[in-house]
Design a protein around this motif. Structure first.
Motif, short mmCIF file in Angstrom:
data_model
loop_
_atom_site.label_atom_id
_atom_site.label_comp_id
_atom_site.label_asym_id
_atom_site.label_seq_id
_atom_site.Cartn_x
_atom_site.Cartn_y
_atom_site.Cartn_z
N LEU A 294 23.23 -2.81 -4.19
CA LEU A 294 24.30 -1.83 -4.36
C LEU A 294 23.75 -0.52 -4.90
N ALA A 295 22.91 -0.59 -5.93
CA ALA A 295 22.33 0.61 -6.51
C ALA A 295 21.49 1.36 -5.47
N ALA A 296 20.72 0.63 -4.68
CA ALA A 296 19.90 1.27 -3.64
C ALA A 296 20.77 1.97 -2.61
N ALA A 297 21.88 1.33 -2.22
CA ALA A 297 22.79 1.95 -1.25
C ALA A 297 23.41 3.23 -1.80
N LEU A 298 23.79 3.21 -3.07
CA LEU A 298 24.40 4.39 -3.68
C LEU A 298 23.39 5.51 -3.88
N LEU A 299 22.14 5.14 -4.17
CA LEU A 299 21.08 6.15 -4.22
C LEU A 299 20.89 6.80 -2.85
N ALA A 300 20.93 5.99 -1.81
CA ALA A 300 20.70 6.50 -0.46
C ALA A 300 21.78 7.47 -0.02
N THR A 301 23.00 7.28 -0.51
CA THR A 301 24.10 8.16 -0.12
C THR A 301 24.27 9.35 -1.06
N GLY A 302 23.47 9.40 -2.12
CA GLY A 302 23.60 10.49 -3.08
C GLY A 302 24.67 10.26 -4.13
N ALA A 303 25.27 9.07 -4.13
CA ALA A 303 26.31 8.76 -5.11
C ALA A 303 25.73 8.27 -6.43
N ALA A 304 24.40 8.18 -6.51
CA ALA A 304 23.72 7.73 -7.73
C ALA A 304 22.38 8.44 -7.84
N TYR A 305 21.78 8.37 -9.03
CA TYR A 305 20.47 8.97 -9.24
C TYR A 305 19.70 8.09 -10.23
N GLU A 306 18.36 8.16 -10.13
CA GLU A 306 17.48 7.36 -11.00
C GLU A 306 16.85 8.26 -12.03
N ARG A 307 16.76 7.77 -13.26
CA ARG A 307 16.14 8.55 -14.33
C ARG A 307 15.54 7.59 -15.36
N ASP A 308 14.23 7.64 -15.52
CA ASP A 308 13.53 6.87 -16.55
C ASP A 308 13.86 5.37 -16.48
N GLY A 309 13.86 4.84 -15.28
CA GLY A 309 14.09 3.41 -15.11
C GLY A 309 15.54 2.99 -15.07
#
Length: 382
Positions: A134-149
């Motif tokens: 789920l997190a990977a899918a949301l990252l791919a659509t720009g609905a999420a971002y990764e920061r410091d793990g």
């Protein structure tokens, strides 16, 4: 109705059956109807507020099935949770062993209250891979971002979809364990999909380093894994509307692109004691097992049901005694024969009309016979 839920007019009544209304509007149901019930975090005993939610969700399912529409129910177990981990550590027990013990007692209580087991009972620790997906899918659509793990869901618009102003939403977020002041976030209303390992909680490997799922992401992932992209009903207690259901719905909808997650919300009214919400934090709990020591499970069940489902209510021991007497009256009424077919129809109409249990029970008591037997059977008051 929350803006992040549909108005209930979409879809078709593919499974046949009678018209069903919920939360003040018709809800045409697909076949199978899909119901997601936000379940327990297994770190303490079951109190009356918990029981009301699960008994009402059970009745919802039974009424839908009575129309001939098959129904799939998921009720999760949130056994990856920071509160659970801390409580287990305080009691010097492994978190997973502790959670299983508490779940055993919960299941026993549900059996005593005639709550049917769900079709799916996913546990968060078995669905970590689905949270990562789920997190990977949301990252791919720009609905999420990764920061410091950590992976954060972009939630700036979520309070608005739930109809809340900024100050109210911030207060609720903090009350339910979030940290709006986290400096790693782009916005105070961004919430973690994935939390980095910190040594005090269990951790799993992920593309962003070891860590654990966020609460809202767990439910979104478990719902998607067991029921698919859109559910007909999202059920829980009224206190879950925000932040939990709002974020769960937003995450699932953003990941699938469906535009919505739940076609209708179903949240049982909050129970209070002496004017204060029943909660562990206030210590004013009425434990279900204590009530069951002196009162039949069917009477406790009727006590929880003989009121509008969304209405907040006050616990009074004398009302439990009244429910016990009312149940006996129902049993006596059921012994009358044959009863009126019109009364049976009136009972069914009441239950299909926003689960109007008080009207159904009143009709059953007046007519008796098959009308009373229909109420007992459909509400599982045997």
């Amino acid at each position: 109705m929350d803006q992040f839920e549909a108005d209930g007019t979409a879809g078709g009544d593919e499974g046949g059956g009678d018209a069903f209304a919920l939360a003040g509007a018709p809800l045409p149901l697909s076949a199978p109807a899909r119901v997601y019930v936000c379940g327990i975090t297994p770190y303490d005993v079951t109190h009356l507020g918990h029981a009301a939610t699960f008994v009402w969700a059970d009745v919802l399912t039974r009424v839908v099935r009575s129309t001939g529409i098959p129904t799939r129910v998921t009720r999760n177990v949130t056994d990856v949770d920071d509160v659970l981990t801390r409580t287990a550590a305080e009691r010097r027990v492994d978190y997973d062993e502790f959670g299983l013990r508490q779940e055993f007692w919960f299941d026993r209580t549900m059996t005593d209250l005639q709550v049917a087991p769900p079709d799916h009972a996913p546990h968060a620790r078995h669905h970590v891979k689905h949270v990562i997906a789920l997190a990977a899918a949301l990252l791919a659509t720009g609905a999420a971002y990764e920061r410091d793990g950590a992976v954060y869901f972009r939630g700036a618009g979520v309070p608005g979809t739930a109809g809340l102003d900024r100050d109210t939403a911030l207060a609720l977020s903090a009350e339910y364990g979030d940290d709006p002041g986290d400096p790693h976030r782009d916005d105070p209303f961004d919430v973690p999909l994935w939390k980095p390992a910190d040594g005090d909680h269990p951790a799993w490997p992920s593309p962003w380093g070891p860590g654990r799922p966020g609460w809202h992401a767990e439910c979104a992932a478990m719902a998607l894994a067991t029921l698919g992209g859109v559910v007909d009903v999202l059920a829980g207690g009224a206190d879950l509307a925000f932040p939990h259901h709002a974020y769960q719905s937003a995450m699932a909808a953003a990941a699938t692109g469906a535009g919505l997650f739940a076609r209708r919300g179903f949240r049982a009214g909050i129970v209070s004691v002496d004017g204060a919400k029943m909660a562990k934090s206030t210590g004013n709990l009425v434990l279900v097992q204590d009530l069951l020591a002196d009162t039949p499970g069917a009477a406790v069940r009727l006590f929880l049901l003989d009121r509008p489902w969304a209405q907040p209510w006050e616990y009074r021991s004398e009302d439990l005694a009244l429910a016990t007497g009312r149940l006996e009256e129902l049993y006596v009424a059921a012994g009358r024969k044959p009863g009126s077919s019109a009364a049976v129809d009136a009972v069914r109409d009441a239950l299909l009309d926003d689960l109007d249990v008080p009207r159904a029970v009143a009709t059953a008591l007046e007519s008796g016979g098959e009308a009373a037997r229909t109420v007992i059977r459909t509400l599982a008051l045997q």
